[in-house]
Each structure stands twice: as C-alpha cells, then as structure tokens.
Design a protein around this motif. Structure first.
Motif, PDB file in Angstrom:
ATOM      1  N   ALA A 167      74.124  42.445 128.400  1.00 58.84           N
ATOM      2  CA  ALA A 167      74.961  41.920 127.318  1.00 58.84           C
ATOM      3  C   ALA A 167      74.214  40.837 126.545  1.00 58.84           C
ATOM      4  N   LEU A 168      73.507  39.951 127.268  1.00 56.46           N
ATOM      5  CA  LEU A 168      72.776  38.879 126.578  1.00 56.46           C
ATOM      6  C   LEU A 168      71.725  39.450 125.635  1.00 56.46           C
ATOM      7  N   GLU A 169      71.069  40.515 126.083  1.00 58.07           N
ATOM      8  CA  GLU A 169      70.030  41.124 125.244  1.00 58.07           C
ATOM      9  C   GLU A 169      70.651  41.693 123.966  1.00 58.07           C
ATOM     10  N   ARG A 170      71.786  42.384 124.142  1.00 57.30           N
ATOM     11  CA  ARG A 170      72.483  42.948 122.978  1.00 57.30           C
ATOM     12  C   ARG A 170      72.935  41.830 122.045  1.00 57.30           C
ATOM     13  N   LEU A 171      73.524  40.780 122.622  1.00 59.31           N
ATOM     14  CA  LEU A 171      74.047  39.684 121.803  1.00 59.31           C
ATOM     15  C   LEU A 171      72.924  38.961 121.061  1.00 59.31           C
ATOM     16  N   GLN A 172      71.771  38.866 121.717  1.00 57.43           N
ATOM     17  CA  GLN A 172      70.628  38.233 121.039  1.00 57.43           C
ATOM     18  C   GLN A 172      70.159  39.090 119.877  1.00 57.43           C
ATOM     19  N   ASN A 173      70.171  40.422 120.091  1.00 55.59           N
ATOM     20  CA  ASN A 173      69.772  41.324 119.011  1.00 55.59           C
ATOM     21  C   ASN A 173      70.726  41.250 117.830  1.00 55.59           C
ATOM     22  N   ASP A 174      72.026  41.084 118.135  1.00 55.61           N
ATOM     23  CA  ASP A 174      73.021  40.990 117.066  1.00 55.61           C
ATOM     24  C   ASP A 174      73.005  39.616 116.408  1.00 55.61           C
ATOM     25  N   GLY A 175      72.250  38.680 116.999  1.00 57.74           N
ATOM     26  CA  GLY A 175      72.190  37.333 116.429  1.00 57.74           C
ATOM     27  C   GLY A 175      73.394  36.476 116.784  1.00 57.74           C
ATOM     28  N   TRP A 176      74.105  36.812 117.849  1.00 56.29           N
ATOM     29  CA  TRP A 176      75.274  36.018 118.247  1.00 56.29           C
ATOM     30  C   TRP A 176      74.902  34.944 119.257  1.00 56.29           C
ATOM     31  N   VAL A 177      73.817  35.189 119.987  1.00 57.49           N
ATOM     32  CA  VAL A 177      73.384  34.265 121.031  1.00 57.49           C
ATOM     33  C   VAL A 177      71.886  34.075 120.861  1.00 57.49           C
ATOM     34  N   ARG A 178      71.394  32.858 121.176  1.00 59.41           N
ATOM     35  CA  ARG A 178      69.936  32.697 121.193  1.00 59.41           C
ATOM     36  C   ARG A 178      69.516  31.909 122.427  1.00 59.41           C
ATOM     37  N   ALA A 179      68.297  32.176 122.872  1.00 60.28           N
ATOM     38  CA  ALA A 179      67.754  31.435 124.005  1.00 60.28           C
ATOM     39  C   ALA A 179      67.195  30.135 123.464  1.00 60.28           C
ATOM     40  N   THR A 180      67.532  29.014 124.124  1.00 61.57           N
ATOM     41  CA  THR A 180      67.078  27.727 123.592  1.00 61.57           C
ATOM     42  C   THR A 180      65.844  27.209 124.316  1.00 61.57           C
ATOM     43  N   ARG A 181      65.896  27.154 125.631  1.00 58.95           N
ATOM     44  CA  ARG A 181      64.750  26.600 126.355  1.00 58.95           C
ATOM     45  C   ARG A 181      64.679  27.234 127.726  1.00 58.95           C
ATOM     46  N   GLU A 182      63.565  26.967 128.394  1.00 59.35           N
ATOM     47  CA  GLU A 182      63.353  27.568 129.700  1.00 59.35           C
ATOM     48  C   GLU A 182      62.823  26.488 130.618  1.00 59.35           C
ATOM     49  N   MET A 242      85.716  44.248 120.883  1.00 60.77           N
ATOM     50  CA  MET A 242      84.793  43.506 121.747  1.00 60.77           C
ATOM     51  C   MET A 242      85.147  43.747 123.213  1.00 60.77           C
ATOM     52  N   ARG A 243      84.150  44.071 124.018  1.00 60.44           N
ATOM     53  CA  ARG A 243      84.431  44.333 125.429  1.00 60.44           C
ATOM     54  C   ARG A 243      84.733  43.022 126.161  1.00 60.44           C
ATOM     55  N   GLU A 244      85.458  43.148 127.259  1.00 60.61           N
ATOM     56  CA  GLU A 244      85.901  41.939 127.943  1.00 60.61           C
ATOM     57  C   GLU A 244      84.709  41.105 128.422  1.00 60.61           C
ATOM     58  N   ALA A 245      83.686  41.784 128.956  1.00 59.28           N
ATOM     59  CA  ALA A 245      82.530  41.039 129.464  1.00 59.28           C
ATOM     60  C   ALA A 245      81.891  40.234 128.333  1.00 59.28           C
ATOM     61  N   THR A 246      81.747  40.873 127.160  1.00 64.12           N
ATOM     62  CA  THR A 246      81.151  40.186 126.013  1.00 64.12           C
ATOM     63  C   THR A 246      81.995  38.981 125.624  1.00 64.12           C
ATOM     64  N   TYR A 247      83.308  39.206 125.564  1.00 62.78           N
ATOM     65  CA  TYR A 247      84.237  38.143 125.182  1.00 62.78           C
ATOM     66  C   TYR A 247      84.112  36.963 126.145  1.00 62.78           C
ATOM     67  N   LEU A 248      84.063  37.263 127.433  1.00 60.02           N
ATOM     68  CA  LEU A 248      83.994  36.191 128.426  1.00 60.02           C
ATOM     69  C   LEU A 248      82.651  35.453 128.376  1.00 60.02           C
ATOM     70  N   ILE A 249      81.583  36.183 128.111  1.00 62.21           N
ATOM     71  CA  ILE A 249      80.264  35.532 128.015  1.00 62.21           C
ATOM     72  C   ILE A 249      80.249  34.579 126.819  1.00 62.21           C
ATOM     73  N   LEU A 250      80.771  35.048 125.694  1.00 65.87           N
ATOM     74  CA  LEU A 250      80.820  34.189 124.508  1.00 65.87           C
ATOM     75  C   LEU A 250      81.685  32.963 124.781  1.00 65.87           C
ATOM     76  N   THR A 251      82.814  33.174 125.471  1.00 66.17           N
ATOM     77  CA  THR A 251      83.688  32.050 125.803  1.00 66.17           C
ATOM     78  C   THR A 251      82.965  31.046 126.699  1.00 66.17           C
ATOM     79  N   ALA A 252      82.211  31.572 127.663  1.00 66.62           N
ATOM     80  CA  ALA A 252      81.486  30.681 128.582  1.00 66.62           C
ATOM     81  C   ALA A 252      80.469  29.827 127.837  1.00 66.62           C
ATOM     82  N   LEU A 253      79.956  30.366 126.718  1.00 61.68           N
ATOM     83  CA  LEU A 253      78.936  29.624 125.963  1.00 61.68           C
ATOM     84  C   LEU A 253      79.545  28.751 124.866  1.00 61.68           C
TER      85      LEU A 253
END
Lengths: 338, 101
Positions: free
Chosen positions: B44-59, B1-12
């Motif tokens: 990264a968010l787009e990739r993570l959403q495609n992998d099903g690790w992150v989802r957009a909840t509201r806007e 896992m790349r550091e940016a991905t790891y940190l984004i997941l941690t932030a969420l």
C-alpha cells in the motif's frame, strides 16, 4: 543480518520477499525485515498468515508495475518499451534466464500464430490435421531446444542490445545529464567475457544445425523438414555475423554505437510474421510453396539483418547514414571515450 | 478507498511514522480489529507513494533495524478528508433511515 531476527526466520523471510520485484527488494528489503522483526521477531519462522500476505503483496506489486499485455508482447519480440516501464525492463534484463524467457515467449507467440493460421489454410490445402499437429510439435521441440541450449550463450549480447536500443549505456557510463541514470554494469561484462566462445560455438551449432536439417530432409522428404531447414538458414546467416560482432565488441568505441542506432527489430519481426504464412503453406502444400517460403522466411529476415549491420559498418567507416538513425542526444562524443 | 489504505492514511494524519509505527497505529485506531500485514502495508505504501499521497521523509538505523519514515502529502491529506466526508455522509444517511424504520 537484521537485529532481532533468528537466522532461520531471516532466511525464510528473505525467500518470501522474493515475491517482490527485484528493484523493490533492493531498496526495501532491510526495512521490511526490520518491520517483521518488530512485529513478530521472537518467532522462529514467519507465521503462515504473514507468509501469505507477503507473497500476495509481492505479486500484486509485480502485476501493478508490469506492462500491459500487448506492450509486453511487442517488447518480447524486440520492440521498444516506453520510459515509464524502464524500471520493470531493467529487472527483466537482470533476471535469470533472460534469453530463454524471451525466446520461449517468441515461440509461444509464433506457435499461436501458426495454430490460428491453420484454421483458414488447413482446409484450403486439404491438409490432414494429424500431420499438421506433428509438424507443429516438431517446431515446438526444436524451438524449445534452441531456447534452453543455444540462447543462454547469447543472453548477454541480447541484454546489451536491448539496453542500447532503449538509450541506456550497457557499461553503466552516465548518459547525457537529462537522462542521467546508472544501469547495471554486468550485461556487457558478461557479454565480453563470453566473447571468445561466440565464434567457435556459433559456427559449431550452425554446422550441426544445418547437417541435422540436411539429414532430416534427405531421409524424410516430409513437410516438417522444411521449416527446420528454413530456421537453419536464418540461424546460419545471423550467426555468421558473430565474428564481426565480437571484433566490434573489442574495438568499437561506445560513442560510435550510440551515435548511430540502426532501426530496431521491427522489420525482422514483420518479416517473420509475413514468413509465417508461406512457411506454413510449405508445410501444408509441399515443395511448390517451399520456394516462396524460403525466399520470404529465410532470405528476407537474413537480408534485413545483414543490411542493418552493413549500414552500421559503413557508418563506422565514415560513410553517410540516414539522419533518422542518428540519435542526437548521444551525438556529442566525450573525448575520453574515443 | 480500501479500508487498509484509509487506515494507513489516518495513521499518518498526525505526523510522520515508520512501518511498525503505522502497524501499531492501525491496530489502535481499529480497536485491534484490523491486523495490518507487513506485505499489505508496504504494498500500500508503494502504491500511495506512486500516487503522490505519501512520501518517505528520512531513514535511520536503530539497533541494526532500518526505519524509514513516511508522511502524508497535501494530496494525501485532501484524499483522506474526502474519504472521511464520504464516510460521514454515508453514516448519516444510514442513521436517518434506521431512525425512520
């Protein structure tokens, strides 16, 4: 306008965001601009590092969602793409210069094919490389002219055809519920608006093309003229179908188009591939092989094309068509379209 | 896992956040060492959403700015836990070797 961004910043940022695919921009542009406003909204224009980061990320997204090379090549030559690339394909179809891009890709492919074929055939026919290179560039130039000058007139038609081939209604009417998807409406709008031009422009170009080929053949019975003549004949045959196409654009109901789908371009691609060999043979070997190349290269693909439209016409007149052409998911015609 | 991905997941990891929220969190988590670029973040968010690790909840639109909120999914949480365990194991191994030297 995004709050907190100066017009200059926003203008530059929007330009940088063009690195992202269109579909992504359409759904995320405002969000991205908002985040940029939060991060560095006070600046007059984006930081250099931000600019590089945006362009890099945009291209990474493009590359990530691009079909693999051979799938892409197959699609460019008229084949179908699997559904997982549909979003990419719609962007491709909506993008600028669609017809030209497609034509140039086909040219690059055909030229590579000819170059590769020269390796076995050149020595076989004792053909000097210099003359072959001349013929190669003649083909290259005429193809490039075709791509830039002629094909843009047909872009709309090509787009609509690819959409139909993939089971998408080019007018944006909803499909069957399980395939519900609303594609852009403009390809067909463009195609229909340009329809009055098809026949005069098509025939003008055909006659011009044929005359040019004739002049070249008469003045210079050299090898390079033969492929030119062949392409002229193919062009003539396919363009003569324009009149029928234009009428059908107006009159044919959409459901009729959808209920009967003739095979895609695969037979034509195959025929062109097969024609490459004898056409090159004719280029290298002189008039003896020209006959063969004319039959395979010109008459072959033209017959396939004519046959396809004839069958479609038959289908519309109510005659039987092979069952494999009938796409059942489109078959129940909604009455309001008939 | 790349550091940016790891940190984004941690932030969420402790709740949903919008894009700028993630940038600020990553800055805080890494003590200002990692400045997450906007392009990198959304790529990264787009990739993570495609992998099903992150989802957009509201806007929501606040003061003319669009904010879309993102959240970890179950898969994303599991992937983050795996990554954390991996990093911990690596760190332990390194410490043991350094102590032995």
């Amino acid at each position: 306008m995004t709050a907190g961004l100066g017009p200059r910043y926003e203008h530059r940022a929007r330009r940088l965001l063009r690195a992202f695919p269109r579909r992504y921009r359409e759904s995320h542009e405002h969000e991205l601009l908002s985040t940029l406003a939060d991060v560095e909204g006070a600046r007059r224009s984006p930081r250099a590092s931000t600019a590089i980061d945006l362009v890099r990320a945009g291209w990474a997204e493009r590359i990530r969602t691009h079909p693999p090379f051979f799938r892409w090549l197959w699609y460019r030559l008229g084949g179908k793409l699997p559904p997982e690339y549909r979003a990419w394909m719609l962007d491709d179809l909506r993008g600028r210069w669609y017809g030209t891009r497609r034509c140039l890709a086909a040219m690059a492919f055909y030229m590579t094919w000819c170059a590769v074929m020269f390796i076995p055939l050149g020595p076989l026919y004792h053909f000097p490389a210099r003359a072959w290179i001349e013929a190669f560039f003649e083909g290259l130039i005429s193809y490039a002219v075709l791509a830039v000058v002629v094909v843009p007139f047909f872009s709309g038609r090509m787009r609509a055809r690819v959409l139909r081939q993939h089971g998408i209604d080019p007018t944006g009417a909803p499909l069957m519920p399980d395939r519900a998807f609303v594609p852009p409406a403009f390809p067909v709008r463009v195609a229909t608006r340009a329809a009055p031009l098809y026949v005069p422009v098509g025939w003008g170009l055909c006659i011009g093309w044929a005359l040019a080929a004739l002049v070249v053949v008469v003045n210079n019975p050299g090898a390079g003229a033969i492929p030119l003549a062949i392409s002229g004949i193919v062009f003539l045959a396919s363009t003569s179908m324009l009149g029928y196409y234009r009428r059908s654009m107006r009159e044919r109901t959409l459901t009729a188009q959808f209920a009967v789908m003739p095979p895609g371009n695969a037979p034509v691609v195959l025929a062109v591939l097969l024609a490459g060999l004898p056409a090159l043979g004719a280029t290298l070997g002189g008039p003896g092989l020209a006959g063969i190349s004319l039959i395979v290269g010109g008459v072959g693909p033209a017959t396939v094309t004519l046959g396809r439209y004839a069958r479609r016409l038959e289908a519309e007149l109510g005659r039987a068509v092979p069952s494999r052409w009938v796409h059942t998911r489109f078959a129940p015609a909604p009455p309001e379209h008939v | 896992m790349r550091e940016a991905t790891y940190l984004i997941l941690t932030a969420l990891a402790d709740g949903e956040r919008h894009g700028y929220g993630i940038v600020q969190q990553v800055d805080a988590i890494s003590d200002g060492r990692v400045r997450l670029g906007t392009g990198t973040l959304y790529g990264a968010l787009e990739r993570l959403q495609n992998d099903g690790w992150v989802r957009a909840t509201r806007e929501e639109v606040v003061d003319g700015r669009t904010r879309r909120y993102y959240q970890l999914t179950g898969d994303g949480r599991r992937a983050l836990i795996d990554a954390v365990e991996q990093l911990e194991a690596n760190a332990r191994a390194a410490r043991v070797r350094l102590a032995g030297a």
